[in-house]
Motif scaffolding. Structure first.
Motif, PDB file in Angstrom:
ATOM      1  N   PRO A 162       4.362  21.385  -4.670  1.00  0.00           N
ATOM      2  CA  PRO A 162       4.586  20.505  -5.811  1.00  0.00           C
ATOM      3  C   PRO A 162       5.984  19.918  -5.810  1.00  0.00           C
ATOM      4  CG  PRO A 162       3.482  22.503  -6.495  1.00  0.00           C
ATOM      5  CD  PRO A 162       3.879  22.711  -5.059  1.00  0.00           C
ATOM      6  N   GLY A 163       6.166  18.773  -6.419  1.00  0.00           N
ATOM      7  CA  GLY A 163       7.450  18.084  -6.423  1.00  0.00           C
ATOM      8  C   GLY A 163       8.546  18.808  -7.173  1.00  0.00           C
ATOM      9  N   TRP A 164       8.183  19.526  -8.234  1.00  0.00           N
ATOM     10  CA  TRP A 164       9.235  20.210  -9.008  1.00  0.00           C
ATOM     11  C   TRP A 164       9.887  21.335  -8.207  1.00  0.00           C
ATOM     12  CZ3 TRP A 164       8.882  25.413 -10.093  1.00  0.00           C
ATOM     13  CH2 TRP A 164       7.601  25.995  -9.940  1.00  0.00           C
ATOM     14  N   ILE A 165       9.137  21.929  -7.276  1.00  0.00           N
ATOM     15  CA  ILE A 165       9.742  22.976  -6.426  1.00  0.00           C
ATOM     16  C   ILE A 165      10.760  22.363  -5.481  1.00  0.00           C
ATOM     17  CG2 ILE A 165       9.253  24.697  -4.641  1.00  0.00           C
ATOM     18  CD1 ILE A 165       6.626  25.265  -5.994  1.00  0.00           C
ATOM     19  N   TRP A 166      10.406  21.210  -4.897  1.00  0.00           N
ATOM     20  CA  TRP A 166      11.370  20.529  -4.028  1.00  0.00           C
ATOM     21  C   TRP A 166      12.626  20.138  -4.789  1.00  0.00           C
ATOM     22  CZ3 TRP A 166      11.053  21.055   0.880  1.00  0.00           C
ATOM     23  CH2 TRP A 166       9.804  21.168   1.532  1.00  0.00           C
ATOM     24  N   GLY A 167      12.474  19.711  -6.028  1.00  0.00           N
ATOM     25  CA  GLY A 167      13.636  19.356  -6.830  1.00  0.00           C
ATOM     26  C   GLY A 167      14.538  20.537  -7.107  1.00  0.00           C
ATOM     27  N   GLY A 168      13.919  21.683  -7.411  1.00  0.00           N
ATOM     28  CA  GLY A 168      14.716  22.882  -7.655  1.00  0.00           C
ATOM     29  C   GLY A 168      15.469  23.331  -6.419  1.00  0.00           C
ATOM     30  N   LEU A 169      14.807  23.252  -5.260  1.00  0.00           N
ATOM     31  CA  LEU A 169      15.490  23.626  -4.024  1.00  0.00           C
ATOM     32  C   LEU A 169      16.675  22.711  -3.744  1.00  0.00           C
ATOM     33  CD1 LEU A 169      12.414  24.413  -1.724  1.00  0.00           C
ATOM     34  CD2 LEU A 169      14.007  26.052  -2.767  1.00  0.00           C
ATOM     35  N   ALA A 170      16.526  21.414  -4.040  1.00  0.00           N
ATOM     36  CA  ALA A 170      17.632  20.479  -3.819  1.00  0.00           C
ATOM     37  C   ALA A 170      18.831  20.822  -4.689  1.00  0.00           C
ATOM     38  CB  ALA A 170      17.152  19.045  -4.089  1.00  0.00           C
ATOM     39  N   VAL A 171      18.539  21.201  -5.951  1.00  0.00           N
ATOM     40  CA  VAL A 171      19.640  21.582  -6.856  1.00  0.00           C
ATOM     41  C   VAL A 171      20.356  22.830  -6.328  1.00  0.00           C
ATOM     42  CG1 VAL A 171      20.182  22.405  -9.180  1.00  0.00           C
ATOM     43  CG2 VAL A 171      18.591  20.497  -8.871  1.00  0.00           C
ATOM     44  N   LEU A 172      19.570  23.811  -5.847  1.00  0.00           N
ATOM     45  CA  LEU A 172      20.180  25.032  -5.319  1.00  0.00           C
ATOM     46  C   LEU A 172      21.036  24.735  -4.090  1.00  0.00           C
ATOM     47  CD1 LEU A 172      17.187  27.545  -5.660  1.00  0.00           C
ATOM     48  CD2 LEU A 172      19.233  27.404  -7.077  1.00  0.00           C
ATOM     49  N   VAL A 173      20.592  23.824  -3.243  1.00  0.00           N
ATOM     50  CA  VAL A 173      21.386  23.473  -2.048  1.00  0.00           C
ATOM     51  C   VAL A 173      22.702  22.843  -2.443  1.00  0.00           C
ATOM     52  CG1 VAL A 173      21.447  21.972  -0.025  1.00  0.00           C
ATOM     53  CG2 VAL A 173      19.388  23.292  -0.533  1.00  0.00           C
ATOM     54  N   VAL A 174      22.668  21.953  -3.444  1.00  0.00           N
ATOM     55  CA  VAL A 174      23.904  21.297  -3.894  1.00  0.00           C
ATOM     56  C   VAL A 174      24.871  22.316  -4.488  1.00  0.00           C
ATOM     57  CG1 VAL A 174      24.845  19.621  -5.539  1.00  0.00           C
ATOM     58  CG2 VAL A 174      22.771  19.077  -4.226  1.00  0.00           C
ATOM     59  N   LEU A 175      24.336  23.213  -5.322  1.00  0.00           N
ATOM     60  CA  LEU A 175      25.192  24.246  -5.920  1.00  0.00           C
ATOM     61  C   LEU A 175      25.797  25.148  -4.854  1.00  0.00           C
ATOM     62  CD1 LEU A 175      23.092  25.228  -9.066  1.00  0.00           C
ATOM     63  CD2 LEU A 175      25.160  23.824  -8.974  1.00  0.00           C
ATOM     64  N   GLY A 176      25.003  25.504  -3.853  1.00  0.00           N
ATOM     65  CA  GLY A 176      25.513  26.357  -2.781  1.00  0.00           C
ATOM     66  C   GLY A 176      26.631  25.676  -2.002  1.00  0.00           C
ATOM     67  N   ALA A 177      26.481  24.361  -1.782  1.00  0.00           N
ATOM     68  CA  ALA A 177      27.541  23.636  -1.060  1.00  0.00           C
ATOM     69  C   ALA A 177      28.827  23.606  -1.864  1.00  0.00           C
ATOM     70  CB  ALA A 177      27.044  22.209  -0.762  1.00  0.00           C
ATOM     71  N   LEU A 178      28.734  23.420  -3.173  1.00  0.00           N
ATOM     72  CA  LEU A 178      29.930  23.410  -4.014  1.00  0.00           C
ATOM     73  C   LEU A 178      30.643  24.762  -3.981  1.00  0.00           C
ATOM     74  CD1 LEU A 178      28.645  21.351  -7.098  1.00  0.00           C
ATOM     75  CD2 LEU A 178      30.193  20.579  -5.290  1.00  0.00           C
ATOM     76  N   VAL A 179      29.867  25.827  -4.027  1.00  0.00           N
ATOM     77  CA  VAL A 179      30.467  27.173  -3.994  1.00  0.00           C
ATOM     78  C   VAL A 179      31.186  27.412  -2.683  1.00  0.00           C
ATOM     79  CG1 VAL A 179      29.935  29.643  -3.981  1.00  0.00           C
ATOM     80  CG2 VAL A 179      28.850  28.138  -5.661  1.00  0.00           C
ATOM     81  N   LEU A 180      30.601  26.994  -1.589  1.00  0.00           N
ATOM     82  CA  LEU A 180      31.237  27.177  -0.284  1.00  0.00           C
ATOM     83  C   LEU A 180      32.531  26.391  -0.186  1.00  0.00           C
ATOM     84  CD1 LEU A 180      28.115  27.061   2.087  1.00  0.00           C
ATOM     85  CD2 LEU A 180      29.489  29.061   1.453  1.00  0.00           C
ATOM     86  N   ILE A 181      32.537  25.162  -0.757  1.00  0.00           N
ATOM     87  CA  ILE A 181      33.757  24.343  -0.707  1.00  0.00           C
ATOM     88  C   ILE A 181      34.877  24.997  -1.506  1.00  0.00           C
ATOM     89  CG2 ILE A 181      34.746  22.134  -1.401  1.00  0.00           C
ATOM     90  CD1 ILE A 181      32.019  20.880  -0.729  1.00  0.00           C
ATOM     91  N   ARG A 182      34.587  25.492  -2.686  1.00  0.00           N
ATOM     92  CA  ARG A 182      35.607  26.148  -3.504  1.00  0.00           C
ATOM     93  C   ARG A 182      36.110  27.437  -2.836  1.00  0.00           C
ATOM     94  NH1 ARG A 182      33.260  25.586  -9.690  1.00  0.00           N
ATOM     95  NH2 ARG A 182      33.400  23.277  -9.789  1.00  0.00           N
ATOM     96  N   THR A 183      35.213  28.157  -2.247  1.00  0.00           N
ATOM     97  CA  THR A 183      35.621  29.406  -1.577  1.00  0.00           C
ATOM     98  C   THR A 183      36.544  29.111  -0.400  1.00  0.00           C
ATOM     99  OG1 THR A 183      33.529  30.416  -2.222  1.00  0.00           O
ATOM    100  CG2 THR A 183      34.767  31.503  -0.453  1.00  0.00           C
ATOM    101  N   ALA A 184      36.234  28.049   0.331  1.00  0.00           N
ATOM    102  CA  ALA A 184      37.076  27.690   1.478  1.00  0.00           C
ATOM    103  C   ALA A 184      38.458  27.261   1.038  1.00  0.00           C
ATOM    104  CB  ALA A 184      36.394  26.583   2.274  1.00  0.00           C
ATOM    105  N   ARG A 185      38.576  26.605  -0.108  1.00  0.00           N
ATOM    106  CA  ARG A 185      39.884  26.188  -0.604  1.00  0.00           C
ATOM    107  C   ARG A 185      40.702  27.372  -1.131  1.00  0.00           C
ATOM    108  NH1 ARG A 185      38.622  20.632  -3.977  1.00  0.00           N
ATOM    109  NH2 ARG A 185      38.077  19.330  -2.141  1.00  0.00           N
ATOM    110  N   ARG A 186      40.089  28.342  -1.746  1.00  0.00           N
ATOM    111  CA  ARG A 186      40.800  29.480  -2.322  1.00  0.00           C
ATOM    112  C   ARG A 186      41.219  30.495  -1.240  1.00  0.00           C
ATOM    113  NH1 ARG A 186      37.220  30.780  -7.732  1.00  0.00           N
ATOM    114  NH2 ARG A 186      37.683  28.784  -8.816  1.00  0.00           N
ATOM    115  N   GLY A 187      40.568  30.503  -0.138  1.00  0.00           N
ATOM    116  CA  GLY A 187      40.868  31.490   0.907  1.00  0.00           C
ATOM    117  C   GLY A 187      42.311  31.426   1.387  1.00  0.00           C
TER     118      GLY A 187
END
Length: 209
Positions: free
Chosen positions: A175-200
């Motif tokens: 279903p389309g709503w599952i794909w949408g949720g996965l896209a949101v999780l991917v974006v959030l994960g990328a933001l977390v990785l970027i912040r972690t790399a800057r704080r290191g």
């Protein structure tokens, strides 16, 4: 000596009778109008077809006028009337459909008096039969009533729509709503990785001091 001629009643009656006969025979040709002797089609006749209307009179006539009407009163096109001695001929250019017709005619008699009349007749035959399914090559489906055809077409249309929906769901897989949720999780994960790399590096400098 004068002599007087005496008129007897017999002589008077005889003279009056002779005058009456003379007036009667001399006036009768002037009072006798021409008349229609025969026609084709004849009055009240039933014919297969009519290609020409023929009217025959007791003497030669002038200024013929012929009109043909069907049972509904509609005028049927005719050719121009033509004279042939005591006859009037009129062509019927188009085939006449089965039904009742009336010929209305008017001519000027040889004594100069107009005369007219009507001749009803009918054309035999029936309405053309409907075309059979064998001649059209459409088979039994050609004779199916409209309501039955609509009833048969409704389940077919519904089945086609259901099959289309099923194919769409199968091709999508998820279903389309599952794909949408996965896209949101991917974006959030990328933001977390970027912040972690800057704080290191900042934390490593603090630890070194």
């Amino acid at each position: 000596m004068e002599t007087t001629m005496a008129f007897s009643p017999r002589r008077i009656l005889g003279a009056a009778f002779a005058c009456a006969l003379f007036l009667l025979f001399t006036a009768s040709p002037a009072l006798a109008h021409d008349s229609l002797k025969s026609s084709s089609p004849a009055k009240d006749a039933q014919v297969d077809s009519v290609q020409e209307i023929e009217l025959e009179y007791s003497a030669s006539v002038k200024f013929p006028f012929v009109v043909l009407h069907d049972a509904a009163g509609q005028e049927i096109p005719l050719g121009k009337p033509r004279l042939a001695g005591p006859k009037v001929l009129t062509d019927v250019p188009q085939p006449l459909a089965p039904g009742s017709y009336v010929i209305a005619w008017r001519v000027v008699s040889s004594d100069g008096h107009p005369i007219e009349g009507e001749i009803p007749f009918s054309v035999k035959g029936s309405a053309s039969p409907s075309v059979s399914s064998s001649s059209t090559g459409e088979g039994p489906a050609a004779n199916t009533p409209p309501q039955a055809a609509e009833s048969a077409a409704a389940p077919t249309a519904a089945g086609s729509a259901a099959a289309a929906a099923e194919r769409s769901a199968t091709s999508a897989g998820v279903p389309g709503w599952i794909w949408g949720g996965l896209a949101v999780l991917v974006v959030l994960g990328a933001l977390v990785l970027i912040r972690t790399a800057r704080r290191g590096p900042d934390r490593e400098e603090v630890d070194a001091d």
